[in-house]
Structure formats: structure tokens, C-alpha cells
Design a protein around this motif. Structure first.
Motif, PDB file in Angstrom:
ATOM      1  N   ALA B  12       0.742  -1.162  -0.047  1.00  0.00           N
ATOM      2  CA  ALA B  12       0.037   0.033  -0.102  1.00  0.00           C
ATOM      3  C   ALA B  12       0.919   1.261  -0.112  1.00  0.00           C
ATOM      4  N   ALA B  16       1.199   3.940  -2.857  1.00  0.00           N
ATOM      5  CA  ALA B  16       0.742   5.485  -2.455  1.00  0.00           C
ATOM      6  C   ALA B  16       1.994   6.516  -3.117  1.00  0.00           C
ATOM      7  N   SER B  22      -0.707  -0.588  -9.414  1.00  0.00           N
ATOM      8  CA  SER B  22      -1.577  -1.479  -9.077  1.00  0.00           C
ATOM      9  C   SER B  22      -1.397  -2.734 -10.263  1.00  0.00           C
ATOM     10  N   ALA B  58      -7.620   1.181 -10.662  1.00  0.00           N
ATOM     11  CA  ALA B  58      -7.154   1.580  -9.498  1.00  0.00           C
ATOM     12  C   ALA B  58      -5.962   2.705  -9.937  1.00  0.00           C
ATOM     13  N   ASP B  59      -5.383   2.436 -10.941  1.00  0.00           N
ATOM     14  CA  ASP B  59      -4.319   3.227 -11.299  1.00  0.00           C
ATOM     15  C   ASP B  59      -4.621   4.509 -11.829  1.00  0.00           C
ATOM     16  N   ARG B  62      -6.147   6.752  -9.199  1.00  0.00           N
ATOM     17  CA  ARG B  62      -4.873   7.432  -8.446  1.00  0.00           C
ATOM     18  C   ARG B  62      -4.223   8.520  -9.311  1.00  0.00           C
ATOM     19  N   THR B  66      -7.485  10.402  -6.933  1.00  0.00           N
ATOM     20  CA  THR B  66      -8.655   9.820  -6.303  1.00  0.00           C
ATOM     21  C   THR B  66      -8.093   8.529  -5.618  1.00  0.00           C
ATOM     22  N   VAL B  67      -7.900   8.410  -4.478  1.00  0.00           N
ATOM     23  CA  VAL B  67      -7.764   7.217  -3.630  1.00  0.00           C
ATOM     24  C   VAL B  67      -8.747   6.679  -2.674  1.00  0.00           C
ATOM     25  N   HIS B  72      -6.264   0.614  -1.748  1.00  0.00           N
ATOM     26  CA  HIS B  72      -6.344   1.223  -3.128  1.00  0.00           C
ATOM     27  C   HIS B  72      -5.362   0.383  -3.876  1.00  0.00           C
ATOM     28  N   GLY B 115     -10.720  -0.033  -1.940  1.00  0.00           N
ATOM     29  CA  GLY B 115      -9.986  -0.284  -3.335  1.00  0.00           C
ATOM     30  C   GLY B 115      -9.126  -1.678  -3.495  1.00  0.00           C
TER      31      GLY B 115
END
Lengths: 73, 469
Positions: B12, B16, B22, B58-59, B62, B66-67, B72, B115
């Protein structure tokens, strides 16, 4: 308090009758014997675990957990 | 990134920080899963396309800033008993292999909202009833430390997949030790939360009174992240507590100085295999070195609490499965059928008495044990990890003996509903993991996680990898 004593098995004929009453085909004799031991253990556990009180409701567990809660750390 | 992050928490953080995407992480986990699954059989289904699509999403999110949550983009996997339509949910059975629920499990929705990327459905004992991981329909799940040995049950695939580094975490269920057993034998951490902390809505039921849903992962911090995502009241599950759960990460690093750890020598530490006992003594000494105070305590005999729990489990399983059993009696594995059908031979007053007695036993346990200590420590398994062959007894004469040997230290806490966590605490002479179980009073998960985190800071058992892991 220790675990329940090993009780005599529930008679296999009783197990078979109960399964028939539930609409289930009876399994083989060996499986019926296993079920008979398990059922006898269940009956013995209640005896060893103490008799519930007349006023003890069967749904009091969740409230008891909440009452004993250790919130946070 | 050459080396993949070792834990969910590190994954994670790497996501981040932008050190890995991801898609990269998910692709790597999928490749590992494809490579390991022929040997371990821990996945029943790998949802490659869906996982990759979710990872890309997800990528992209991000990249837009947006997370959605703490997980996530992190790849995880689910025991095949959590509804997630349109994917089927078999509960490890053959005749439900194409069963599709209409609504997703609450925990699946919560993980998605946090996420997490779901890699697929994990192997399990048929209908979550059995401590070994045998499955005659889908094939047995194998332990990554030694494929001849059990992966535990019923969350066999969850334990094996996390240990083999195929997923960063997994969701399992625990009705009589089914999270903690697999955690122990596979060398990962697993938590059975307090009854009522995590909703069971959309998790295929075995026993409404004793089913608990919880996470498996590699570290205490990983568990805290997963538990934080899934815990909390669900209006659809009336057993869940309305009080909001705490921040499970808040005191994770607070250490154990002055914390009293109760050691119930009688019952729990009796008849423990030599290697296992030696590893557990070393583990207790590590906790003492970290500042904890070891205190002798008396805990109620586990056999009685286990048997009272079985009364609830078998009676409720019989009720839940009655229709299936009438329609597909021969489809059940002999061991599973024999145990469920035991419920039909339990009189209703016996079942109700087990429920009536439950608050009293909980009260006595909490008053007797936690007056003297803050956390109880026991073996998770008192025996060395057995082989699949030695425990392949089906519904035969030694069925009850084999089950009892594997669940005797874990099953009591399903009847009591208190939280219990298993963490890696060493290895036996055969090189198999040994698990230490921590048990707390109701809703003390944060405390258990704090102890586990302190232990993992001064040991590296959790960082060891199985061959090819």
C-alpha cells in the motif's frame, strides 16, 4: 470444569429414525455410528456445562458480549 | 521495482508513493498464482481479466488524485464462500459450483470500497466444515512449506495463498478455528474477530451462532488494515454491534511493556508436541523480553466449550443444509455429511440449552481469566503439522479424534465469541510453522494486534518464505 465424560452413543436405530423423519436417506452404518457418537457428546456437554436457569434466554449472547466489551485497547 | 513489496502494508505504501502500480503488482501476483497453483491448488478460480481491469481502474483513479481507501490497488483473494455476483460461489462444494448469488457479501463490498483488487476464489474445505483442507471435489489444498502436509481448514486456500506470496491478504471464515488453523500451519497471521464485529451478510452460512469472518495476512499491521476495511455494523446482519469500531492502527506500535500475558499451563499447554512446545516457550520468552509480564492463569477446559460450540454448529448446519442434503445427499464428502447430519440427532432442548449457557460461560471466562491478565496466550495447534495422508480419514472411525486434535485449542473461542489471533512463532524440526494464539476479551482486537505487532518487531518468523514463495 473438565470436558464431558464419554457417554454411551445414541442408539443407531434412533439416529436412523431421526434422519428418516427429516426426509434424509440413511447413510451407511459406519456413518450412523459416527453420528451416534457426536449426538451423545452433544447431550453429555449440556450435562457437564451446567443446567441453564429458567430465566436464561437463548438470545442473550450478543448483549453479553457488548456488556463485556473492551473498547479500543 | 525489482523486488515486490513483502507485505500488504508495504504494498500500500509503495502504491501510494508511486514506486509501483497496481497493474504491476496485480500482474506479478497473477503470474505467481498461475505458477504455484498446479502445486498448491489454493485457487479454485483466478479472475485474471477482472483483476487486471480493476487494477487499471485503480491506477487511473490514483492518477486523477482519487484514492478510495487504505487498500487502493492492493491484490487480495477471497475464500470461495463470499458472494460476489456475477462470479459463482461454490463454498468448496461440487453441486454449487455454478451457484450465483444476487447480492455481494457486505465484506466484499467493503473491501472493494477500500480499493482492494480481488484475484479470485480460494480453495476451502467443503462447506467450511473441516480442519485439514481436504477437498475431494476440487482437490486438496497443499501447504507451501511442504505440499505433502495439510494447509489447514477450512480456509485452506487463504492460508496457503498468503504464505506463498500469491496475494497480500485474504478473507476467511472461522466457525471452529478455520482462520487460525490455516494461519498457523502456513506461517501467516489470522484473526477471528469478536462475534458481531464483522458482518456475515453474503457469506455462505454454516452456523449463525459461531461463524466469524476475518482476515489472513503476513503481519499484524496488514491485519489491522484489512480489519479496518471490513469491521462495523451492517443493518443486514443484526448480530453486528452498533458501536463504531476503533482505529486498529492507532496503538499498533505502542508495545507490550507492562501488559500481562496469561499462560494457561493446564489444559492448553498439556500434551503439546515437543517441537511445538519448545517454539512456543521461546515465543513467550520473546514477549517477556519485549516487556510483557507472563502470568500463570487457569482457563476453563477447552473440551467442554468446544463441545458446547459443536451443539450449536451441528444443529444450525443441519438446519441450513437440510434442503441440500435431501436433494444431494451423495454429493457431500463423508466427513462433512456425518458432521452435519449429527445435527439432526441433537434434540431441540439440547441446542437451546447450549445457547442459554453461552452468556454464562462467557461471563465466567472473562471474569476468571481477564482479572489476572490482559491477553491469553495458547498454542494454536498443539500438534506438529500433519500430512494430508495421515488426516485423510473421511467419515471413518478416527474422524472425531483427528478433528479434536486439530481444533482443541481454537474451537473454544468460537463458542465464547471472543477475538483470537494466530501468529507465526517458530518452526518445528520438520521445518513447518508453529502458531501462537492470542485471545482477548470481547472487542479487544486492537490489543491483540498490538501484541502481535510487538512480537513481529522482535522476531522474523513472519518474514520467512516457503520454498518458491
Amino acid at each position: 470444569m473438565n470436558g464431558p465424560e464419554t457417554p454411551p452413543p445414541v442408539p443407531p436405530a434412533t439416529v436412523e429414525a431421526l434422519l428418516r423423519l427429516a426426509g434424509l436417506p440413511p447413510p451407511d452404518p459406519e456413518t450412523i455410528a459416527r453420528i451416534a457418537v457426536g449426538a451423545a457428546n452433544a447431550l453429555a456437554a449440556i450435562g457437564a456445562g451446567g443446567q441453564p436457569g429458567f430465566d436464561d434466554a437463548p438470545d442473550g449472547f450478543v448483549a453479553e458480549l457488548a456488556r463485556l466489551a473492551v473498547d479500543g485497547d | 521495482m525489482d523486488e515486490l513489496p513483502a507485505t500488504l502494508t508495504e504494498a500500500a505504501a509503495a502504491l501510494a508513493a508511486g514506486r509501483i502500480s497496481s497493474l504491476e503488482l496485480t500482474t506479478a501476483c497473477l503470474a505467481r498464482a498461475r505458477r504455484a497453483n498446479p502445486r498448491l491448488n489454493c485457487f479454485l478460480r483466478i479472475d485474471e481479466e477482472a483483476a487486471l481491469a480493476a487494477a487499471r481502474g485503480a491506477d487511473a483513479a490514483r492518477a486523477r488524485g482519487t484514492v478510495v481507501g487504505a487498500l487502493h490497488g492492493v491484490p487480495i483473494a477471497l475464500k470461495d464462500m463470499f458472494y460476489d455476483p456475477p462470479a459463482p460461489t461454490s463454498a468448496g462444494s461440487g453441486f454449487l459450483a455454478s451457484h450465483r448469488a444476487t447480492t455481494a457479501a457486505t465484506v466484499v463490498e467493503r473491501l472493494r470500497r477500500a480499493g482492494a483488487i480481488n484475484l479470485g476464489a480460494l480453495n476451502m474445505t467443503e462447506f467450511a466444515l473441516g480442519p485439514t483442507g481436504h477437498n475431494r471435489v476440487h482437490g486438496d489444498c497443499h501447504n507451501p512449506w511442504d505440499p505433502a502436509r495439510i494447509a489447514g481448514g477450512s480456509s485452506s486456500g487463504a492460508g496457503a495463498a498468503v504464505a506463498a506470496r500469491l496475494a497480500y491478504g485474504a478473507l476467511g471464515s472461522d466457525t471452529g478455528g478455520s482462520i487460525r488453523g490455516p494461519a498457523s500451519v502456513n506461517g501467516v497471521v489470522g484473526l477471528k474477530p469478536t462475534y458481531g464485529l464483522v458482518p456475515r451478510t453474503g457469506a455462505m452460512p454454516l452456523s449463525w451462532s459461531c461463524d466469524h469472518v476475518g482476515p489472513l495476512a503476513r503481519t499484524a499491521a496488514d491485519l489491522a488494515h484489512l480489519l479496518g476495511a471490513i469491521a462495523g455494523h451492517d443493518p443486514a446482519d443484526p448480530s453486528t454491534r452498533r458501536t463504531p469500531p476503533p482505529d486498529f492502527l492507532a496503538r499498533l506500535e505502542a508495545g507490550v511493556a507492562g501488559l500481562r500475558i496469561g499462560v494457561p499451563r493446564r489444559h492448553y499447554f498439556e500434551d503439546v508436541d515437543g517441537d511445538v512446545a519448545a517454539a512456543l516457550e521461546t515465543a513467550l520468552a520473546e514477549l517477556a523480553s519485549a516487556g510483557a509480564i507472563l502470568v500463570p492463569v487457569e482457563a476453563p477446559a477447552p473440551a467442554l466449550l468446544t463441545e458446547l460450540g459443536r451443539v450449536l454448529v451441528y444443529a444450525e448446519a443441519a438446519a441450513a443444509h437440510a434442503g441440500f442434503l435431501r436433494a444431494h445427499p451423495e454429493s457431500y464428502a463423508p466427513q462433512v455429511r456425518a458432521r452435519i447430519e449429527t445435527g439432526f440427532a441433537i434434540p431441540a432442548p439440547t441446542y437451546l440449552a447450549a445457547a442459554q449457557l453461552r452468556p454464562r460461560h462467557l461471563r465466567e471466562f472473562v471474569a476468571g481469566v481477564y482479572a489476572r491478565c490482559d491477553v491469553l496466550a495458547t498454542p494454536t495447534l498443539a500438534v506438529a503439522v500433519p500430512t494430508l495422508a495421515a488426516t485423510d480419514v473421511g467419515g471413518g472411525e478416527s474422524m472425531w479424534t483427528v478433528i479434536a486434535a486439530l481444533v482443541r485449542c481454537v474451537a473454544p473461542f468460537n463458542y465464547l465469541g471472543v477475538p483470537a489471533l494466530s501468529l507465526p512463532a517458530g518452526f518445528d524440526a520438520a521445518g513447518m510453522p508453529v502458531g501462537l494464539q492470542l485471545v482477548g476479551p470481547p472487542f479487544s482486537e486492537a490489543r491483540l494486534l498490538r501484541v502481535a505487532a510487538a512480537f513481529q518487531r522482535c522476531t522474523d518468523w513472519h518474514a520467512r518464505r516457503p520454498p518458491d514463495g
